[in-house]
Design a protein around this motif. Structure first.
Motif, PDB file in Angstrom:
ATOM      1  N   LEU A 122       6.420 -51.557  -8.000  1.00  0.00           N
ATOM      2  CA  LEU A 122       5.020 -51.424  -8.402  1.00  0.00           C
ATOM      3  C   LEU A 122       4.230 -52.711  -8.187  1.00  0.00           C
ATOM      4  CD1 LEU A 122       5.453 -49.345 -11.691  1.00  0.00           C
ATOM      5  CD2 LEU A 122       4.326 -48.582  -9.595  1.00  0.00           C
TER       6      LEU A 122
ATOM      7  N   GLY B 142       3.025 -46.511  -3.647  1.00  0.00           N
ATOM      8  CA  GLY B 142       3.321 -45.628  -4.770  1.00  0.00           C
ATOM      9  C   GLY B 142       4.817 -45.538  -4.986  1.00  0.00           C
TER      10      GLY B 142
ATOM     11  N   LEU C  55       4.064 -47.327 -17.188  1.00  0.00           N
ATOM     12  CA  LEU C  55       4.131 -47.618 -15.753  1.00  0.00           C
ATOM     13  C   LEU C  55       3.294 -46.621 -14.960  1.00  0.00           C
ATOM     14  CD1 LEU C  55       7.931 -48.471 -15.232  1.00  0.00           C
ATOM     15  CD2 LEU C  55       6.017 -50.013 -15.712  1.00  0.00           C
ATOM     16  N   ASP C  56       2.599 -47.113 -13.947  1.00  0.00           N
ATOM     17  CA  ASP C  56       1.712 -46.279 -13.132  1.00  0.00           C
ATOM     18  C   ASP C  56       2.510 -45.661 -11.976  1.00  0.00           C
ATOM     19  OD1 ASP C  56      -0.487 -45.054 -12.042  1.00  0.00           O
ATOM     20  OD2 ASP C  56      -1.273 -46.872 -11.095  1.00  0.00           O
TER      21      ASP C  56
END
Length: 390
Positions: free
Chosen positions: A42, A49, A69-70
């Protein structure tokens, strides 16, 4: 500069390391093992992604391990690693990635330089295998004795990530579907489909955690204070909630179907509230009301596992860990015994510790007091926390 999607494979049961929780969700030096590689991907500017392939059985463990977390939404894996990767690759089709990096969740020490070398190699090759040359003398066993020495020249130990042009590796996976031989990595899939795979120099630290010894090695690498002494602290918590008419009682992170519910601002999980206070008490971090005030509307109806996960995170931020917790539920109703195992499992999942570090007990007050009259439920909890000294 072409960006890539990282596909992290975390669908295995991973129980060889010991315990009943898959290794990728075990706590390593204060946070879930899986989280290390995810944070590395990340934070990398060339990774667009990150998606994780998981076993749906461990959805709750995954959610706890990846809080904040993205990530792209996870995808469910299959019966084998090869099938899990293929399903993960197919799930990326709508993103139309040019490059994909496939990584094992049990390799926490991936570094940015290895990612860069892999992506640089993919600029001129359709497939790239991170590996390190074999430096030890190799012997072929003859029963229980040492046999012939094997020539190590040209031998490499494969690691991950393994990088590919997305359409190339997806087509390769489709091409080998149905074959009897199971491929142990994606470079093998590519090779079986006739694709040349370029070698990329890896790093000795990028090892795969498989055994308890591997986990201990990783702990030593991540926690320089392990050579120092730890102190052990104990915290206690107590909570009470009223029973009213409803459709089920939340207790230790599970819902017990019945004609009552516990009254409260959140889901009123009296056991998790008591345990959260016990953990906070062990590190002298006030109480649950200071962190999640009932006057704050954002916590109305909130799931109490989030409170406990927050307390656990505070412990981890101090380099510590929860070594044991003990919960006693005091009530006449509902019956706790039939749900005890599920409660132990859920608490262990929330904290990322082994089941044998969690105790859940139940008792009554012999019909005395408000719990004896069935008006409410009380819970008390004790948490033992290890914190590094200094």
């Amino acid at each position: 500069m072409t960006k890539a999607i990282a596909l992290v494979v975390a669908a295995g049961s991973g129980l060889r390391v010991g315990g009943e929780i898959p290794k990728q969700f075990l706590t390593l030096a204060g946070k879930p093992l899986l989280r290390y590689c995810l944070e590395t991907f990340l934070s990398h500017p060339r990774v667009a992604g990150v998606r994780v392939v998981i076993n749906p059985t461990y959805q709750a463990l995954y959610e706890t391990a990846t809080t904040g977390l993205d990530l792209l939404p996870p995808v469910h894996g299959g019966q084998t690693r090869q099938e899990s990767v293929r399903l993960g690759l197919e799930s990326l089709a709508d993103l139309s990635p040019h490059l994909v990096l496939i990584h094992d969740a049990a390799r926490p020490f991936l570094d940015a330089a290895t990612i860069d070398r892999t992506l640089d190699t993919l600029a001129t090759h359709p497939a790239a295998l991170v590996a390190v040359p074999v430096v030890d003398t190799l012997k072929r066993a003859a029963g229980s004795f040492s046999g012939l020495t094997v020539d190590r020249n040209g031998l490499w130990r494969a690691q991950t990530p393994q990088g590919f042009h997305y359409n190339t590796i997806l087509s390769a996976h489709h091409a080998v579907m149905g074959r009897d031989a199971e491929m142990t990595d994606d470079a093998g899939v590519a090779e079986a489909a006739g694709i040349d795979v370029a070698l990329v120099l890896g790093h000795e630290d990028n090892f795969k955690i498989t055994t308890p010894a591997d986990l201990a090695r990783a702990e030593r690498m991540l926690n320089p204070k392990m050579s120092q002494a730890f102190e052990y602290r104990t915290g206690n918590g107590f909570d009470v909630h009223r029973l009213i008419e409803g459709d089920g009682v939340h207790m230790c992170g599970i819902k017990i179907p019945c004609e009552w519910r516990l009254e409260g601002h959140s889901d009123a999980d009296v056991a998790l509230h008591a345990l959260t206070d016990a953990v906070l008490g062990a590190i002298s971090a006030k109480d649950i009301g200071a962190h999640f005030p009932p006057s704050d509307p954002q916590w109305k109806g909130a799931e109490s596992w989030k409170f406990l996960a927050h307390a656990n995170k505070l412990v981890q931020q101090r380099g510590g860990s929860i070594t044991h917790c003990d919960i006693t539920i005091i009530c006449e109703k509902p019956k706790i015994g039939p749900h005890r195992d599920a409660m132990v499992t859920r608490v262990a999942e929330i904290l990322g510790i082994e089941r044998d570090r969690v105790s859940v007990k139940a008792t009554t007050t012999e019909k005395l007091g408000f719990t004896g009259r069935g008006e409410g439920v009380a819970a008390q909890a004790t948490a033992t926390v290890a914190l590094p000294i200094g």
